[in-house]
Design a protein around this motif. Sequence first.
Motif, PDB file in Angstrom:
ATOM      1  N   GLU A  13      -5.968   9.852  -0.344  1.00  0.00           N
ATOM      2  CA  GLU A  13      -6.581   8.703   0.320  1.00  0.00           C
ATOM      3  C   GLU A  13      -5.515   7.859   1.017  1.00  0.00           C
ATOM      4  O   GLU A  13      -5.758   7.318   2.104  1.00  0.00           O
ATOM      5  CB  GLU A  13      -7.342   7.849  -0.693  1.00  0.00           C
ATOM      6  CG  GLU A  13      -8.601   8.524  -1.239  1.00  0.00           C
ATOM      7  CD  GLU A  13      -9.218   7.729  -2.375  1.00  0.00           C
ATOM      8  OE1 GLU A  13      -8.609   6.733  -2.809  1.00  0.00           O
ATOM      9  OE2 GLU A  13     -10.312   8.103  -2.828  1.00  0.00           O
ATOM     10  N   GLN A  14      -4.368   7.736   0.408  1.00  0.00           N
ATOM     11  CA  GLN A  14      -3.289   6.961   1.017  1.00  0.00           C
ATOM     12  C   GLN A  14      -2.794   7.620   2.303  1.00  0.00           C
ATOM     13  O   GLN A  14      -2.356   6.937   3.232  1.00  0.00           O
ATOM     14  CB  GLN A  14      -2.157   6.787   0.015  1.00  0.00           C
ATOM     15  CG  GLN A  14      -2.535   5.944  -1.190  1.00  0.00           C
ATOM     16  CD  GLN A  14      -1.510   5.974  -2.310  1.00  0.00           C
ATOM     17  OE1 GLN A  14      -0.448   6.584  -2.178  1.00  0.00           O
ATOM     18  NE2 GLN A  14      -1.825   5.331  -3.408  1.00  0.00           N
ATOM     19  N   VAL A  15      -2.889   8.935   2.342  1.00  0.00           N
ATOM     20  CA  VAL A  15      -2.502   9.671   3.548  1.00  0.00           C
ATOM     21  C   VAL A  15      -3.522   9.485   4.654  1.00  0.00           C
ATOM     22  O   VAL A  15      -3.176   9.192   5.806  1.00  0.00           O
ATOM     23  CB  VAL A  15      -2.333  11.176   3.234  1.00  0.00           C
ATOM     24  CG1 VAL A  15      -2.135  11.974   4.519  1.00  0.00           C
ATOM     25  CG2 VAL A  15      -1.155  11.405   2.303  1.00  0.00           C
ATOM     26  N   THR A  16      -4.796   9.646   4.338  1.00  0.00           N
ATOM     27  CA  THR A  16      -5.827   9.758   5.371  1.00  0.00           C
ATOM     28  C   THR A  16      -6.497   8.442   5.738  1.00  0.00           C
ATOM     29  O   THR A  16      -7.225   8.388   6.742  1.00  0.00           O
ATOM     30  CB  THR A  16      -6.924  10.741   4.908  1.00  0.00           C
ATOM     31  OG1 THR A  16      -7.511  10.266   3.687  1.00  0.00           O
ATOM     32  CG2 THR A  16      -6.331  12.124   4.666  1.00  0.00           C
ATOM     33  N   GLN A  17      -6.276   7.371   4.973  1.00  0.00           N
ATOM     34  CA  GLN A  17      -6.922   6.097   5.267  1.00  0.00           C
ATOM     35  C   GLN A  17      -6.514   5.614   6.666  1.00  0.00           C
ATOM     36  O   GLN A  17      -5.461   5.984   7.198  1.00  0.00           O
ATOM     37  CB  GLN A  17      -6.524   5.047   4.232  1.00  0.00           C
ATOM     38  CG  GLN A  17      -5.076   4.655   4.325  1.00  0.00           C
ATOM     39  CD  GLN A  17      -4.686   3.593   3.312  1.00  0.00           C
ATOM     40  OE1 GLN A  17      -3.536   3.290   3.181  1.00  0.00           O
ATOM     41  NE2 GLN A  17      -5.638   3.040   2.589  1.00  0.00           N
ATOM     42  N   ASP A  64       2.090   2.508  -4.552  1.00  0.00           N
ATOM     43  CA  ASP A  64       0.964   3.191  -5.192  1.00  0.00           C
ATOM     44  C   ASP A  64      -0.053   2.165  -5.664  1.00  0.00           C
ATOM     45  O   ASP A  64      -0.045   1.732  -6.816  1.00  0.00           O
ATOM     46  CB  ASP A  64       1.461   4.034  -6.369  1.00  0.00           C
ATOM     47  CG  ASP A  64       0.355   4.883  -6.964  1.00  0.00           C
ATOM     48  OD1 ASP A  64      -0.593   5.228  -6.226  1.00  0.00           O
ATOM     49  OD2 ASP A  64       0.424   5.210  -8.159  1.00  0.00           O
ATOM     50  N   GLN A  65      -0.942   1.796  -4.771  1.00  0.00           N
ATOM     51  CA  GLN A  65      -1.962   0.797  -5.068  1.00  0.00           C
ATOM     52  C   GLN A  65      -3.111   0.948  -4.088  1.00  0.00           C
ATOM     53  O   GLN A  65      -2.957   1.553  -3.025  1.00  0.00           O
ATOM     54  CB  GLN A  65      -1.381  -0.616  -4.952  1.00  0.00           C
ATOM     55  CG  GLN A  65      -0.969  -1.000  -3.537  1.00  0.00           C
ATOM     56  CD  GLN A  65      -0.604  -2.455  -3.411  1.00  0.00           C
ATOM     57  OE1 GLN A  65      -0.578  -3.195  -4.381  1.00  0.00           O
ATOM     58  NE2 GLN A  65      -0.307  -2.890  -2.202  1.00  0.00           N
ATOM     59  N   PRO A  66      -4.276   0.409  -4.442  1.00  0.00           N
ATOM     60  CA  PRO A  66      -5.393   0.429  -3.499  1.00  0.00           C
ATOM     61  C   PRO A  66      -5.071  -0.439  -2.267  1.00  0.00           C
ATOM     62  O   PRO A  66      -4.254  -1.356  -2.367  1.00  0.00           O
ATOM     63  CB  PRO A  66      -6.538  -0.176  -4.304  1.00  0.00           C
ATOM     64  CG  PRO A  66      -6.130   0.007  -5.736  1.00  0.00           C
ATOM     65  CD  PRO A  66      -4.645  -0.129  -5.746  1.00  0.00           C
ATOM     66  N   PRO A  67      -5.759  -0.152  -1.114  1.00  0.00           N
ATOM     67  CA  PRO A  67      -6.695   0.950  -0.956  1.00  0.00           C
ATOM     68  C   PRO A  67      -5.961   2.282  -0.936  1.00  0.00           C
ATOM     69  O   PRO A  67      -4.913   2.406  -0.318  1.00  0.00           O
ATOM     70  CB  PRO A  67      -7.347   0.657   0.393  1.00  0.00           C
ATOM     71  CG  PRO A  67      -6.347  -0.150   1.132  1.00  0.00           C
ATOM     72  CD  PRO A  67      -5.618  -0.956   0.113  1.00  0.00           C
ATOM     73  N   GLY A  68      -6.533   3.240  -1.626  1.00  0.00           N
ATOM     74  CA  GLY A  68      -5.898   4.524  -1.801  1.00  0.00           C
ATOM     75  C   GLY A  68      -5.665   4.793  -3.270  1.00  0.00           C
ATOM     76  O   GLY A  68      -4.536   4.714  -3.763  1.00  0.00           O
ATOM     77  N   ASP A  69      -6.729   5.088  -4.009  1.00  0.00           N
ATOM     78  CA  ASP A  69      -6.593   5.371  -5.435  1.00  0.00           C
ATOM     79  C   ASP A  69      -5.903   6.701  -5.674  1.00  0.00           C
ATOM     80  O   ASP A  69      -5.267   6.909  -6.698  1.00  0.00           O
ATOM     81  CB  ASP A  69      -7.968   5.368  -6.109  1.00  0.00           C
ATOM     82  CG  ASP A  69      -8.582   3.975  -6.141  1.00  0.00           C
ATOM     83  OD1 ASP A  69      -7.812   2.999  -6.278  1.00  0.00           O
ATOM     84  OD2 ASP A  69      -9.806   3.861  -6.025  1.00  0.00           O
ATOM     85  N   THR A  70      -6.045   7.606  -4.720  1.00  0.00           N
ATOM     86  CA  THR A  70      -5.351   8.887  -4.809  1.00  0.00           C
ATOM     87  C   THR A  70      -4.373   8.984  -3.653  1.00  0.00           C
ATOM     88  O   THR A  70      -4.502   8.296  -2.626  1.00  0.00           O
ATOM     89  CB  THR A  70      -6.335  10.064  -4.729  1.00  0.00           C
ATOM     90  OG1 THR A  70      -6.889  10.129  -3.401  1.00  0.00           O
ATOM     91  CG2 THR A  70      -7.462   9.906  -5.746  1.00  0.00           C
ATOM     92  N   ARG A 110       0.797  -1.217   0.000  1.00  0.00           N
ATOM     93  CA  ARG A 110       0.000   0.000   0.000  1.00  0.00           C
ATOM     94  C   ARG A 110       0.832   1.270   0.000  1.00  0.00           C
ATOM     95  O   ARG A 110       2.042   1.232   0.047  1.00  0.00           O
ATOM     96  CB  ARG A 110      -0.911  -0.002   1.232  1.00  0.00           C
ATOM     97  CG  ARG A 110      -1.528  -1.372   1.527  1.00  0.00           C
ATOM     98  CD  ARG A 110      -2.675  -1.661   0.604  1.00  0.00           C
ATOM     99  NE  ARG A 110      -2.998  -3.058   0.559  1.00  0.00           N
ATOM    100  CZ  ARG A 110      -3.731  -3.689   1.448  1.00  0.00           C
ATOM    101  NH1 ARG A 110      -4.183  -3.085   2.510  1.00  0.00           N
ATOM    102  NH2 ARG A 110      -4.031  -4.950   1.291  1.00  0.00           N
ATOM    103  N   LEU A 111       0.186   2.522   0.107  1.00  0.00           N
ATOM    104  CA  LEU A 111       0.911   3.812   0.177  1.00  0.00           C
ATOM    105  C   LEU A 111       0.069   5.046   0.448  1.00  0.00           C
ATOM    106  O   LEU A 111      -1.115   4.979   0.409  1.00  0.00           O
ATOM    107  CB  LEU A 111       1.710   3.987  -1.124  1.00  0.00           C
ATOM    108  CG  LEU A 111       2.474   5.260  -1.310  1.00  0.00           C
ATOM    109  CD1 LEU A 111       3.420   5.562  -0.167  1.00  0.00           C
ATOM    110  CD2 LEU A 111       3.221   5.195  -2.560  1.00  0.00           C
ATOM    111  N   ALA A 112       0.709   6.254   0.760  1.00  0.00           N
ATOM    112  CA  ALA A 112      -0.003   7.533   0.983  1.00  0.00           C
ATOM    113  C   ALA A 112       0.883   8.761   1.023  1.00  0.00           C
ATOM    114  O   ALA A 112       2.063   8.651   1.048  1.00  0.00           O
ATOM    115  CB  ALA A 112      -0.784   7.412   2.269  1.00  0.00           C
TER     116      ALA A 112
END
Length: 354
Positions: free
Chosen positions: A248-252, A239-245, A7-9
């Motif tokens: 989103e990767q930051v705040t998930q 850079d992958q879901p969850p977190g399409d942007t 994942r990522l953010a």
Amino acid sequence: MSHRGRRLAGACASTLALGLLVAGCGLGPPPRKGAASGAGSSAGTEVAVGAYLHYGSPGVERMQDLSRWLGGTELRAGHTYLPGDTWSNIEGAPDSLRTWARWRKAKADRLFVLNVPMLERNEGGVPDGRVAELIRSGAKGTYDHHFQRLGKRLVTLGVPDTVIVLGWEMNGFNYTHRCRPDPENWKKYWRRIVAAMRSVKGQRFRYDFAPNRGSDAIAWTKCYPGDDVVDVIGMDSYDQPPGDTFDEQVTQPYGLQQQVDFAKAHGKRISYPEWGLFRNGDNPEYVRRMVAWIAKNKPLYHSITDYCPHGVWQCSENPRSTRVFRELLSTRQGRGRPFGSDGAASTDRPPDAG
């Protein structure tokens, strides 16, 4: 380093912060034995730039070429993995450790980052029930001697200040050293490993707790073994879901912002042992935002995973991201050439490392 369950953010930062990221001065002395390396410690806030290029000796050679390609940007974080196939390899048997040790000792401000599996057959598809049994055995001290041997080997090689990324991505589904089958004993096992390695005369190791970004198989906070046995709060973030942007990767939940907040609350530096492109393809905006996030939050170090599909130098699949990475990380002191003249992709990884 597995492709499964990553994942990522992130967020933005100023041009000045980007300059600080590239500059990356000295780290200062490592903390004393057992001391926490907090966000406000004397270790400073400079960022060590790194890249994972190959687990063995070629990784050291490629760092020189990558530095030239970046116009002279110094790569101060040397990052590699111990294979997780057998206990002898987890004990530090690979000859390439000598090459990495020579690289580390060549300059006082360099940082040697070593991912260490907690169990053998680390990608062996071991079922949860057996994983729980192995974790309980580790918590009782069954495997202490393997980590004492590793500690002694690292001290003998002259790298007693190695950053140990122990049991990385423990919140995931795949590695044998995963936490979910028995979180409480997993934490006890981590503590035993740290105690075993701290028992080695002359050591000054730092321990990096580095989960995947996001919830994954278990909330990574449930695996945290304690401030006295953790020096750095890391995160592997792709850079992958969850977190399409990137936002989103930051705040998930259990994303990049929670990592930063958790580390601050516990008085620790942060790190990014693994980051790079993945499910969302060639995404220059992701690279731009991730580099800015790193510059803003000043981790101890960061290391892009530079092989396909994640990379920007050894991988030709991401040309737009490659241009952005080079622009942001280059010192603009001249242009080098990619490794192997054409920047061909490399998938060289240690067996069973992930």
